[in-house]
Scaffold this active site. Structure first.
Site, PDB file in Angstrom:
ATOM      1  NE  ARG A  84     -72.948  14.948 -61.790  1.00 35.41           N
ATOM      2  CZ  ARG A  84     -72.974  14.480 -63.024  1.00 35.41           C
ATOM      3  NH1 ARG A  84     -72.603  15.245 -64.016  1.00 35.41           N
ATOM      4  NH2 ARG A  84     -73.374  13.254 -63.266  1.00 35.41           N
ATOM      5  CG  ASP A 109     -76.742  16.488 -62.876  1.00 36.96           C
ATOM      6  OD1 ASP A 109     -77.707  17.267 -63.001  1.00 36.96           O
ATOM      7  OD2 ASP A 109     -75.588  16.872 -62.636  1.00 36.96           O
TER       8      ASP A 109
END
Lengths: 689, 689
Positions: free
Chosen positions: B282, B55
């Site tokens: 995130r 990510d």
């Protein structure tokens, strides 16, 4: 064809240009919150715009687009205008660059003005309306209104549908009238050179047709966004007041071949004797030329629009721009217009039928005000209308549409009156040349005009929603650098949870919520934290505007959202020091901000920019459209009550007082780096696991 | 099923993860320019990633995305990480925040590192590949390579297809192997806990199936982007060299319920005795926890991956993060991995078959290097491959892939070796505790590691494309603050045509072109303008690298693009003062820039930042991937020749010398505000009309 013989809707929007689409976009937010609302938007034309028309987007419009989630997409396609070059004849009459000024005044906004073809802007609006309304609001094209009546007896009945509109569903052919025989795409059929009668005739009912395609719509509210020849306005008997000049200008879009040094820059060019040109550099290498034509109109007489061609416009531009070369090998679009300034003598009928955009003000296009002002009209109207039809606010709120937008339209007309005459006038040869326009006066007007044209200078008068007098007289000294009634300028603040600098403007999403911005001051000071705690106690109590105006079953930030901005660093206080859950709701890391130095990009000094005391703070109430409603102290909760009580309607069942216990754990305080140990503890601390 | 029994293609990409998609995205640019190129990309798995996996996106990756038109879309969805908080045990062993440091080092790049789920990044790549290749390149899923052979006799034949790959088209079921019985989405089946044999077995041919679904692909080049267990690598007999630790870490994604003060901030947490946690905040409120598990692996022995569950990972995290609360009510994804650092002993076979990404380096994921390095591998390889298969460059260019990327991979492995041991080690209790890790050492490593991890520190060794020695020894003193072999940092310059500040990086679009950045110095000085003129004369001559390496029929900026950046204001010189058409091509307003003060945003001081003399300027050659190729003087055109002659191939018919006459009109000079009157006039001025 949605051909029900008779139907009801809450709001009928007539016209799907910029004003109508902005109205529909706002209504989409309310439909999202209350899916049984019925909103319709109709347009007599079969297609949206593909070329030409308006293109300038001013700072305030872009700020607004950002709150609607539209700014990024539109800016990615638009051309930013940064410089204005002024060209004037020198002592020998030869064109010469005499000055350069910034296009957007520095620091007026975080956005700079840009240009993008109206069709692209409309496309992004259509996408956004579909997405936000979950496909509930769609433009119905080829639908022509033919009859509008208002039942006066039902005007104050909030359950009634006092307006009846009969519409006709047109065939594709009827909805696409010929554009007056020109081959090149043009805007003559929409320009001020076309009469309302000509426009009506283009859509007139053909013998033997259309009898079966009528529909009767009963509406609570109607918004006429149907352009300069507005059928809604004429049907209501509202007059346009103002005057016309004898100047005629042409417009042409294309990729020019030229050796003019500033062909990619905005320019105001005054030739000695051939008239003026304005250059607007556009997206994809395109340039728009606004060109003064030699033709003059006699006031009161119509001008034959069929005479105007793109060749004529280009030829005039060539002459004005001598000795530079100019050619536009492929014309993308052109039009011509007759400069006049007029404003409607009323903006509504009984606050049931409204008109907006070109329907209530017309002027010259050169300052890029038409599309911007039109969208800002319905941006002003529709949060009010949304709150009213959602049952959250009283109908009296609606009267502030005309009271706020009509004075602005008048100021716009006055500005354009002056500006367009300076632009069309012949440059003065010397001081003694009194018939000529002084180029210094012109430059000065251009600079001053830029501030006005940016849309950021609007300052609404006192009203039930602008707290400048009476029970809600704002305490101006608490935020010295801002004005109640103007839009809140955006400055960056640092999100406490992780230190990310975020524009305050990004938090003021257009979703119908009022915001209470709690500038909490130095929260690290125990005395100040007591004040913060008392304010939080008010918010939690059953007396607060949140407890009284939020419907049961909703979230506490559904109607009024509280955002806290303190003036400490992220180490001097911890997120968990702030009263929870009123200021720091459970696991919600988006409510608390710091005016401090972030790791990247530098300190934005929000307190300083707003003129707020860093120790004591202030409370700023912001309207759903981003305008400052009132400024008060942390103790002035009665002012908050008075403000909202002025127009809000309490729901049958309210959310009531805050009942959830404080969820934060205070026992770990000693673990912070510089934790102050100061906090308002309303419940015994939960045990540390 | 594209089931031709036999077919040919220029490049076959095996694996559609980040490395493979970056390869395909680059190739799309070359397909756009030469539509007869045949590029295929296959993946054995039936679907792309939907949850979990990598990510982190580092600065250099985002800079690269910008040149591919991907940065805006990805940044709009990503979460920016700005702060790292360090938590360590205090003297009583209680967890305490001891420090905060910036996540991205200030001023290292115009981008800051962000996180976004790999599946979204892949989605944007897929869209971009489709658009740029005009739908010519599409990922073929469920295609398993089974055999690869290289015909050694054809390796140096540029027309030949020396590689034969047999592939099998899998059924949907075969291409979607079960994820080892776990209900929650997880990455165990791709983690270092799964062996190559297990992975092979999951896709093994079922008895009685698949005989008819084979295809033979003959390829000029093959890129193996097929992950840690790379079938391509194993087929080529390339070994992974390195070692493993005994540490096992788990990963869990979800929205945590916690009262940890920095749960939305990146954190490195070392508990006294329970291991370490890294928090990665995130997008969409999600948080990723990297959690050291109590389980240890015996080097050389396999760990049973079936033992690992999300509950186990969360339980370990809870213990490490005491006394704070932690719960992850809904797990979005989880995995576990065994930390090791290994690098392939070769990156290619005869510069015909290449391996990239996880196929040639594996390490721990915590520094977010995996996806970034993988994409940067093929970003390095594929412009070279694109130039070779387009016939523009010699095959010898390809050897710089391994010579540039293998030393970097080794440095990455060394970095991770040190970093992961510091992260997994127990904190030292005091100075005397030699078995423990000093938290000051850890912090220092974190800060230094951030520079490395940003991807901006890469400095490629001298080679035919990095002019540091021999005939192309760059003149370092001409641009004191930059290093040949590193990526050109982006600073803003002002587009002369209208004054818009533009990032130089935005001009370095990834389309396979080399750029000559002509830092023209003070063009207002007649002597300097003479030098600029001489340089322009070289460019126009039939001897220049443009004239010799651009194929006939193309545009003069197709292979090597010249961008001019002068150090004057936009009033001291005019665009038309610059030699046309070599530096100022006809009606092209995107080639000339000024390092001056714009109206908005402040002077960016590009000359100063690059360390270039504002009077005399310099020439910087930039590779298609944004790395600095060489620095020389305006007179050093033989160095330009030597550089490009080192690897470029002259087309059969070249564009030759500049034949178009100077198009600008010089007669209007006196009309400029401050025009210098200095320019190089190669043709008589056209008459002023």
């Amino acid at each position: 064809m949605t051909n029900a013989p008779e139907s009801e809707c809450d709001v009928l929007i007539i016209g799907a240009g910029p004003a109508g689409l902005m109205a529909a976009r706002w209504m989409a937010e309310f439909v999202r919150q209350k899916p049984d609302l019925r909103i319709r938007i109709i347009d007599k034309r079969s297609t949206k715009i593909f070329t030409g028309q308006a293109d300038g987007l001013q700072c305030r419009t872009l700020e607004t687009f950002q709150t609607l989630g539209l700014a990024e997409k539109i800016l990615a396609e638009a051309n930013e205008m940064v410089t204005i070059s002024l060209y004037n004849p020198d002592e020998n009459g030869v064109l010469k660059r005499t000055d350069r000024i910034p296009d957007t005044l520095p620091d007026i906004s975080r956005y700079h003005q840009v240009v993008l073809h109206q069709g692209r802007i409309e496309r992004h609006f259509l996408d956004s309306i579909a997405e936000r309304s979950d496909m509930q609001i769609k433009v119905e094209r080829g639908v022509l209104p033919e009859e509008l009546t208002v039942d006066d007896s039902k005007i104050e009945d909030s359950e009634a549908y006092p307006i009846t509109v009969k519409v006709r569903h047109l065939s594709e052919e009827e909805a696409t009238p010929a554009q007056f025989g020109h081959k090149a795409a043009n805007g003559l059929f929409r320009s001020s050179l076309t009469t309302a009668e000509e426009e009506d005739a283009a859509f007139a009912r053909q013998p033997g047709r259309g009898e079966n395609e009528t529909e009767t719509i009963r509406a609570k509210y109607v918004i006429g966004c149907d352009g300069g020849h507005s059928w809604v306005r004429r049907t209501l008997g509202i007059e346009m007041v103002g005057e016309q000049t004898d100047y005629i200008w042409g417009v042409v879009d294309g990729v020019p071949h030229s050796n003019f040094p500033d062909i990619r820059s905005r320019c105001a060019i005054h030739s000695a004797n051939s008239g003026s040109v304005m250059i607007i550099p556009r997206e994809n290498g395109m340039v728009r030329l606004y060109v003064q034509l030699q033709e003059r109109a006699q006031p009161g007489q119509r001008v034959d629009k069929a005479r105007f061609t793109s060749e004529m416009v280009i030829a005039s531009a060539k002459k004005i721009m001598e000795p530079y070369t100019l050619d536009v090998p492929e014309v993308d679009w052109f039009t011509a217009y007759h400069i006049g300034q007029r404003v409607a003598n009323a903006f509504d009928r009984d606050n049931r039928v409204f008109i907006a955009g070109d329907a209530c003000h017309t002027h010259s296009p050169k300052a890029g005000q038409g599309m911007n002002t039109s969208m800002m009209d319905t941006y002003n109207l529709c949060w009010k209308l949304g709150l009213v039809i959602s049952g959250k606010a009283d109908r009296s709120l609606l009267k502030t549409y005309a009271s706020e937008r009509r004075p602005f339209a008048q100021a716009l007309i006055d500005f354009d009156h002056k500006f367009s005459r300076l632009f069309s006038g012949r440059p003065a040869k010397d001081m003694a040349d009194e018939m000529g326009v002084s180029m210094d006066v012109f430059k000065d007007a251009f600079i001053k005009g830029n501030k006005f044209a940016s849309g950021t200078a609007i300052n609404y008068d006192p009203s039930i929603i602008v707290g400048k007098e009476g029970a809600i007289t704002s305490k101006r000294d608490l935020a010295k650098n801002i004005e109640v009634g103007t839009r809140l300028a955006s400055h960056k603040v640092v999100r406490h949870a992780e230190g990310l600098p975020i524009h305050l403007g990004d938090l003021l999403v257009s979703n119908g919520k009022f915001r209470i911005l709690l500038f909490a001051g130095k929260a690290s000071d125990p005395q100040q934290m007591q004040r913060i705690g008392a304010f939080a106690d008010y918010l939690d109590s059953d007396k607060s505007v949140i407890s009284r105006y939020t419907p049961q079953g909703g979230k506490r930030d559904d109607v009024v959202e509280v955002l806290t901005i303190h003036s400490n660093t992220r180490e001097e206080v911890e997120m968990h020091d702030f009263p929870a859950p009123s200021l720091f709701p459970k696991y919600d890391y988006n409510k608390i901000y710091a005016d401090c130095e972030p790791y990247h990009g530098g300190h934005a000094h929000a307190y300083q920019n707003y003129g707020i005391d860093e120790q004591k703070g202030a409370v700023i109430v912001v309207r759903p459209d981003g305008y400052i409603a009132m400024v008060c102290d942390l103790e002035d909760t009665p002012m908050l009550d008075a403000y909202f009580d002025g127009f809000m309607l309490a729901p049958a069942k309210t959310i009531g007082r805050q009942t959830e216990a404080d969820w934060t754990i205070k026992g770990t305080k000693s673990n912070g780096v510089n934790g102050t140990g100061v906090h308002v503890q309303k419940e015994p601390a939960a045990p540390v696991v």
